[in-house]
Design a protein around this motif. Structure first.
Motif, short mmCIF file in Angstrom:
data_model
loop_
_atom_site.label_atom_id
_atom_site.label_comp_id
_atom_site.label_asym_id
_atom_site.label_seq_id
_atom_site.Cartn_x
_atom_site.Cartn_y
_atom_site.Cartn_z
N GLU A 134 0.86 -1.18 0.00
CA GLU A 134 0.00 0.00 0.00
C GLU A 134 0.89 1.23 0.00
O GLU A 134 1.77 1.37 0.86
N ILE A 135 0.69 2.08 -0.98
CA ILE A 135 1.46 3.30 -1.08
C ILE A 135 0.57 4.45 -0.63
O ILE A 135 -0.37 4.82 -1.33
N PRO A 136 0.84 4.99 0.56
CA PRO A 136 0.01 6.11 1.03
C PRO A 136 0.22 7.33 0.15
O PRO A 136 1.30 7.52 -0.44
N PRO A 137 -0.78 8.18 0.05
CA PRO A 137 -0.62 9.40 -0.74
C PRO A 137 0.45 10.31 -0.12
O PRO A 137 0.75 10.22 1.07
N LEU A 138 1.01 11.16 -0.94
CA LEU A 138 2.09 12.05 -0.50
C LEU A 138 1.64 12.93 0.67
O LEU A 138 2.45 13.23 1.56
N ARG A 139 0.38 13.29 0.72
CA ARG A 139 -0.11 14.12 1.84
C ARG A 139 0.05 13.42 3.18
O ARG A 139 0.04 14.06 4.23
#
Length: 168
Positions: A134-139
């Motif tokens: 899972e790649i979390p969003p940059l925010r």
């Protein structure tokens, strides 16, 4: 980010074949099958010669399918067979072909929610969730911003033959 992650997985794997990427969003079942599995000559009007699909091109390498949450149910069944049996049928052929491509899939959709709505196959989901990243969003990864800024400034400076600026 998803394709960069797929590229990193491919490069680190040591596989000799190429990375082949396909965004499946918006592909109907016929286009999905033809693009992925190819077709034999005469399979449909205009099929004047056989064409291998992207799965054959990715042989010995990695096939990256993006936006799999948008696949139709019939395309999901074909993908499930490919994942389970490593076999597929080119369009218009009754001869099974084998694949040795690693398959990496990605989506930005909530597959659990799609399953509960009856829009995504539960058996396909369970086949896919053996290995998840899972790649979390940059925010949600604010500590990554200085690293990204430094990287992009270095790339731009190199391309422009300039000294890398120091951000405030």
């Amino acid at each position: 980010g998803k394709e960069l992650m797929a590229r990193a997985i491919h490069q680190l794997s040591g596989r000799k074949g190429e990375l082949v990427a396909l965004n499946v969003a918006g592909l109907d079942d016929i286009m999905f099958s033809d693009t992925l599995f190819g077709h034999r000559k005469g399979a449909f009007t205009g099929a004047e010669q056989a064409r291998e699909g992207l799965i054959a091109r990715a042989g010995g390498g990695t096939l990256f399918l993006d936006e799999i949450g948008d696949l139709s149910e019939s395309s999901q069944i074909k993908l499930l067979r490919l994942l389970q049996e490593q076999e597929y049928y080119p369009v218009g052929s009754d001869v099974v072909k084998k694949s040795d491509a690693r398959i990496v899939l990605a989506t930005n959709r909530d597959l659990q929610n799609l399953i509960s709505e009856g829009k995504f196959r539960k058996d396909l989901y369970f086949r896919l969730c053996a290995h998840q990243i899972e790649i979390p969003p940059l925010r949600e990864r604010l500590d990554d911003i200085p690293l990204l800024l430094a990287h992009f400034l270095a790339v731009a400076a190199s391309e422009l033959n300039k000294k890398k600026p120091t951000p405030p």
